[in-house]
Design a protein around this motif. Sequence first.
Motif, PDB file in Angstrom:
ATOM      1  N   LYS A  16      38.645  45.021  36.827  1.00 33.06           N
ATOM      2  CA  LYS A  16      39.610  45.833  36.068  1.00 33.06           C
ATOM      3  C   LYS A  16      40.034  45.103  34.785  1.00 33.06           C
ATOM      4  N   GLY A  17      40.471  43.843  34.945  1.00 34.37           N
ATOM      5  CA  GLY A  17      40.951  43.085  33.787  1.00 34.37           C
ATOM      6  C   GLY A  17      39.844  42.891  32.759  1.00 34.37           C
ATOM      7  N   THR A  18      38.643  42.583  33.237  1.00 36.62           N
ATOM      8  CA  THR A  18      37.493  42.361  32.342  1.00 36.62           C
ATOM      9  C   THR A  18      37.203  43.628  31.547  1.00 36.62           C
ATOM     10  N   GLN A  19      37.124  44.759  32.210  1.00 47.53           N
ATOM     11  CA  GLN A  19      36.789  46.014  31.529  1.00 47.53           C
ATOM     12  C   GLN A  19      37.970  46.524  30.696  1.00 47.53           C
ATOM     13  N   SER A  33      49.117  45.349  32.412  1.00 40.00           N
ATOM     14  CA  SER A  33      48.733  44.870  33.740  1.00 40.00           C
ATOM     15  C   SER A  33      49.990  44.425  34.466  1.00 40.00           C
ATOM     16  N   THR A  34      50.313  45.121  35.549  1.00 37.07           N
ATOM     17  CA  THR A  34      51.527  44.726  36.280  1.00 37.07           C
ATOM     18  C   THR A  34      51.348  43.335  36.899  1.00 37.07           C
ATOM     19  N   GLY A  35      50.104  42.990  37.272  1.00 39.11           N
ATOM     20  CA  GLY A  35      49.852  41.637  37.803  1.00 39.11           C
ATOM     21  C   GLY A  35      50.184  40.593  36.743  1.00 39.11           C
ATOM     22  N   GLY A  58      49.398  37.649  49.074  1.00 34.59           N
ATOM     23  CA  GLY A  58      48.497  38.800  48.932  1.00 34.59           C
ATOM     24  C   GLY A  58      49.140  40.144  49.208  1.00 34.59           C
ATOM     25  N   GLY A  59      50.461  40.172  49.368  1.00 38.29           N
ATOM     26  CA  GLY A  59      51.153  41.448  49.606  1.00 38.29           C
ATOM     27  C   GLY A  59      51.568  42.089  48.285  1.00 38.29           C
ATOM     28  N   LEU A  60      52.051  43.317  48.363  1.00 38.67           N
ATOM     29  CA  LEU A  60      52.535  44.010  47.167  1.00 38.67           C
ATOM     30  C   LEU A  60      54.010  43.708  46.964  1.00 38.67           C
ATOM     31  N   PRO A  89      49.331  52.683  38.980  1.00 36.90           N
ATOM     32  CA  PRO A  89      50.020  52.584  40.266  1.00 36.90           C
ATOM     33  C   PRO A  89      49.070  52.168  41.391  1.00 36.90           C
ATOM     34  N   ARG A  90      49.694  51.632  42.451  1.00 37.84           N
ATOM     35  CA  ARG A  90      48.934  51.196  43.621  1.00 37.84           C
ATOM     36  C   ARG A  90      49.335  51.959  44.874  1.00 37.84           C
ATOM     37  N   THR A  91      50.447  52.650  44.830  1.00 34.83           N
ATOM     38  CA  THR A  91      50.931  53.405  45.994  1.00 34.83           C
ATOM     39  C   THR A  91      51.299  54.818  45.523  1.00 34.83           C
ATOM     40  N   LEU A 128      35.885  32.514  42.436  1.00 32.92           N
ATOM     41  CA  LEU A 128      35.336  31.701  41.337  1.00 32.92           C
ATOM     42  C   LEU A 128      35.862  32.135  39.965  1.00 32.92           C
ATOM     43  N   ARG A 129      36.884  32.995  39.964  1.00 37.64           N
ATOM     44  CA  ARG A 129      37.478  33.391  38.678  1.00 37.64           C
ATOM     45  C   ARG A 129      38.318  32.239  38.116  1.00 37.64           C
ATOM     46  N   ARG A 130      38.266  32.058  36.820  1.00 43.67           N
ATOM     47  CA  ARG A 130      39.162  31.137  36.133  1.00 43.67           C
ATOM     48  C   ARG A 130      39.637  31.846  34.870  1.00 43.67           C
ATOM     49  N   ILE A 138      39.124  35.954  30.695  1.00 44.39           N
ATOM     50  CA  ILE A 138      38.728  35.806  32.105  1.00 44.39           C
ATOM     51  C   ILE A 138      37.284  35.291  32.174  1.00 44.39           C
ATOM     52  N   TYR A 139      37.073  34.241  32.976  1.00 37.29           N
ATOM     53  CA  TYR A 139      35.714  33.715  33.179  1.00 37.29           C
ATOM     54  C   TYR A 139      35.371  33.756  34.664  1.00 37.29           C
ATOM     55  N   HIS A 140      34.086  33.524  34.937  1.00 40.48           N
ATOM     56  CA  HIS A 140      33.639  33.358  36.320  1.00 40.48           C
ATOM     57  C   HIS A 140      32.729  32.144  36.328  1.00 40.48           C
ATOM     58  N   LYS A 168      43.036  39.350  52.408  1.00 38.24           N
ATOM     59  CA  LYS A 168      44.267  40.115  52.686  1.00 38.24           C
ATOM     60  C   LYS A 168      44.500  41.154  51.580  1.00 38.24           C
ATOM     61  N   ARG A 169      44.273  40.739  50.304  1.00 42.82           N
ATOM     62  CA  ARG A 169      44.496  41.669  49.184  1.00 42.82           C
ATOM     63  C   ARG A 169      43.529  42.851  49.263  1.00 42.82           C
ATOM     64  N   ILE A 170      42.299  42.588  49.707  1.00 43.36           N
ATOM     65  CA  ILE A 170      41.331  43.690  49.849  1.00 43.36           C
ATOM     66  C   ILE A 170      41.808  44.660  50.938  1.00 43.36           C
ATOM     67  N   VAL A 196      29.232  47.457  40.319  1.00 43.46           N
ATOM     68  CA  VAL A 196      28.189  46.485  40.673  1.00 43.46           C
ATOM     69  C   VAL A 196      27.186  46.402  39.526  1.00 43.46           C
ATOM     70  N   GLY A 197      26.760  45.181  39.218  1.00 39.97           N
ATOM     71  CA  GLY A 197      25.827  44.959  38.105  1.00 39.97           C
ATOM     72  C   GLY A 197      26.458  43.980  37.141  1.00 39.97           C
ATOM     73  N   THR A 198      25.808  43.765  36.010  1.00 41.53           N
ATOM     74  CA  THR A 198      26.381  42.809  35.045  1.00 41.53           C
ATOM     75  C   THR A 198      27.616  43.433  34.396  1.00 41.53           C
TER      76      THR A 198
HETATM   77  P1  AP5 Z   1      46.615  41.915  39.955  1.00 41.58           P
HETATM   78  O1  AP5 Z   1      46.779  40.855  38.969  1.00 41.58           O
HETATM   79  O2  AP5 Z   1      46.676  43.328  39.514  1.00 41.58           O
HETATM   80  O3  AP5 Z   1      45.285  41.626  40.773  1.00 41.58           O
HETATM   81  P2  AP5 Z   1      44.223  42.571  41.493  1.00 41.58           P
HETATM   82  O4  AP5 Z   1      44.441  44.035  41.409  1.00 41.58           O
HETATM   83  O5  AP5 Z   1      44.082  42.016  42.847  1.00 41.58           O
HETATM   84  O6  AP5 Z   1      42.974  42.415  40.608  1.00 41.58           O
HETATM   85  P3  AP5 Z   1      42.361  41.118  40.081  1.00 41.58           P
HETATM   86  O7  AP5 Z   1      43.105  40.644  38.866  1.00 41.58           O
HETATM   87  O8  AP5 Z   1      42.184  40.125  41.180  1.00 41.58           O
HETATM   88  O9  AP5 Z   1      40.875  41.596  39.722  1.00 41.58           O
HETATM   89  P4  AP5 Z   1      40.291  42.446  38.548  1.00 41.58           P
HETATM   90  O10 AP5 Z   1      39.815  43.733  39.097  1.00 41.58           O
HETATM   91  O11 AP5 Z   1      41.188  42.478  37.348  1.00 41.58           O
HETATM   92  O12 AP5 Z   1      39.005  41.557  38.243  1.00 41.58           O
HETATM   93  P5  AP5 Z   1      38.617  40.631  36.967  1.00 41.58           P
HETATM   94  O13 AP5 Z   1      38.251  41.472  35.800  1.00 41.58           O
HETATM   95  O14 AP5 Z   1      39.612  39.543  36.772  1.00 41.58           O
HETATM   96  O15 AP5 Z   1      47.726  41.789  41.113  1.00 41.58           O
HETATM   97  C1  AP5 Z   1      48.048  40.532  41.672  1.00 41.58           C
HETATM   98  C2  AP5 Z   1      49.243  40.697  42.613  1.00 41.58           C
HETATM   99  O16 AP5 Z   1      50.390  41.164  41.852  1.00 41.58           O
HETATM  100  C3  AP5 Z   1      49.099  41.729  43.734  1.00 41.58           C
HETATM  101  O17 AP5 Z   1      48.432  41.183  44.864  1.00 41.58           O
HETATM  102  C4  AP5 Z   1      50.564  42.081  44.022  1.00 41.58           C
HETATM  103  O18 AP5 Z   1      51.187  41.083  44.756  1.00 41.58           O
HETATM  104  C5  AP5 Z   1      51.168  42.091  42.625  1.00 41.58           C
HETATM  105  N1  AP5 Z   1      51.098  43.423  41.997  1.00 41.58           N
HETATM  106  C6  AP5 Z   1      50.425  43.715  40.847  1.00 41.58           C
HETATM  107  N2  AP5 Z   1      50.536  45.030  40.553  1.00 41.58           N
HETATM  108  C7  AP5 Z   1      51.299  45.579  41.553  1.00 41.58           C
HETATM  109  C8  AP5 Z   1      51.716  46.892  41.839  1.00 41.58           C
HETATM  110  N3  AP5 Z   1      51.378  47.914  41.031  1.00 41.58           N
HETATM  111  N4  AP5 Z   1      52.464  47.094  42.950  1.00 41.58           N
HETATM  112  C9  AP5 Z   1      52.819  46.081  43.759  1.00 41.58           C
HETATM  113  N5  AP5 Z   1      52.413  44.809  43.567  1.00 41.58           N
HETATM  114  C10 AP5 Z   1      51.659  44.552  42.466  1.00 41.58           C
HETATM  115  O19 AP5 Z   1      37.232  40.008  37.542  1.00 41.58           O
HETATM  116  C11 AP5 Z   1      37.255  39.131  38.655  1.00 41.58           C
HETATM  117  C12 AP5 Z   1      36.189  38.047  38.458  1.00 41.58           C
HETATM  118  O20 AP5 Z   1      34.888  38.658  38.504  1.00 41.58           O
HETATM  119  C13 AP5 Z   1      36.261  37.330  37.109  1.00 41.58           C
HETATM  120  O21 AP5 Z   1      35.910  35.976  37.288  1.00 41.58           O
HETATM  121  C14 AP5 Z   1      35.222  38.049  36.239  1.00 41.58           C
HETATM  122  O22 AP5 Z   1      34.676  37.185  35.234  1.00 41.58           O
HETATM  123  C15 AP5 Z   1      34.177  38.434  37.286  1.00 41.58           C
HETATM  124  N6  AP5 Z   1      33.508  39.704  36.988  1.00 41.58           N
HETATM  125  C16 AP5 Z   1      34.049  40.844  36.488  1.00 41.58           C
HETATM  126  N7  AP5 Z   1      33.104  41.812  36.395  1.00 41.58           N
HETATM  127  C17 AP5 Z   1      31.954  41.257  36.877  1.00 41.58           C
HETATM  128  C18 AP5 Z   1      30.616  41.747  37.048  1.00 41.58           C
HETATM  129  N8  AP5 Z   1      30.282  43.021  36.728  1.00 41.58           N
HETATM  130  N9  AP5 Z   1      29.695  40.911  37.583  1.00 41.58           N
HETATM  131  C19 AP5 Z   1      30.021  39.630  37.915  1.00 41.58           C
HETATM  132  N10 AP5 Z   1      31.252  39.097  37.774  1.00 41.58           N
HETATM  133  C20 AP5 Z   1      32.202  39.907  37.256  1.00 41.58           C
END
Ligand code: AP5
Length: 222
Positions: A16-19, A33-35, A58-60, A89-91, A128-130, A138-140, A168-170, A196-198
Amino acid sequence: MANTRLVLVGPPGAGKGTQAKVICARLGIPQISTGDMLRAAKKAGKLPEELVKQMAAGGLVPDSVVLGLVDQRVTEADCKPGFLLDGFPRTTPQATGLDDVLAKNGVKLDVVLAIDVAKDLLVERAVLRRTDKRTGQIYHLKYNPPPASVAEADLEHRPDDHEDVVAKRIDVYEAMTAELLPFYEKRGKLKRISGVGTVDEVTQRVLAALEITSQEGQAERA
Ligand code: AP5
């Protein structure tokens, strides 16, 4: 003109963040991004300890907290041409709360785009995200490693990106989308793509689903 009031939904590590960064650069709209907002509040010492612990486990966080953040943010001037909500939104209560916030501002959501990725790929992506703490890039470590110019000390490993917490987050995501995706599907707002894919392959699917043409965003940069 492309849709400009967007929501990106997807499990942790879906990309999500990458795109979001690509879409926002193309459309000239802010990424909300609420995160990221919650992590910024934590860094500033403004997030109550109880919520810091919930995130790390890993909870909301409570719906009222994120709704309050979004309610304020969407009224800011840079959101006038549109915005992309990343991870919100998430809920269902957040989704209905968002409807109220948007109605108050006289606007509506255009599209909710869900990025689907199978569980086994997600854990590796997140673990492996950094993130470059200076730029937010965002890197991997395997798929998109940081260039040599980025110092190791500037790379952040999120505390919720450890394998057990990612799992847990999944689970939390799967439980919540059981209601959220049908909510938007019934309203005709939902589009789904495979994540899925690059990164570039996924970007092509995202741009096609959002009907962002090759011209959009190019004129401003020329
Ligand atoms: P949040 O920060 O929103 O995290 P998330 O939804 O779990 O999503 P991520 O940031 O982990 O992943 P992403 O999909 O953005 O992936 P990314 O692009 O980084 O939320 C964190 C926490 O905050 C929640 O657990 C909760 O506690 C709280 N929170 C946030 N919003 C909330 C809400 N609305 N309600 C309640 N609580 C809330 O990519 C991941 C990695 O993969 C990177 O290293 C990237 O380089 C790599 N990558 C990306 N695309 C590809 C590809 N196609 N192939 C290979 N690698 C790839």
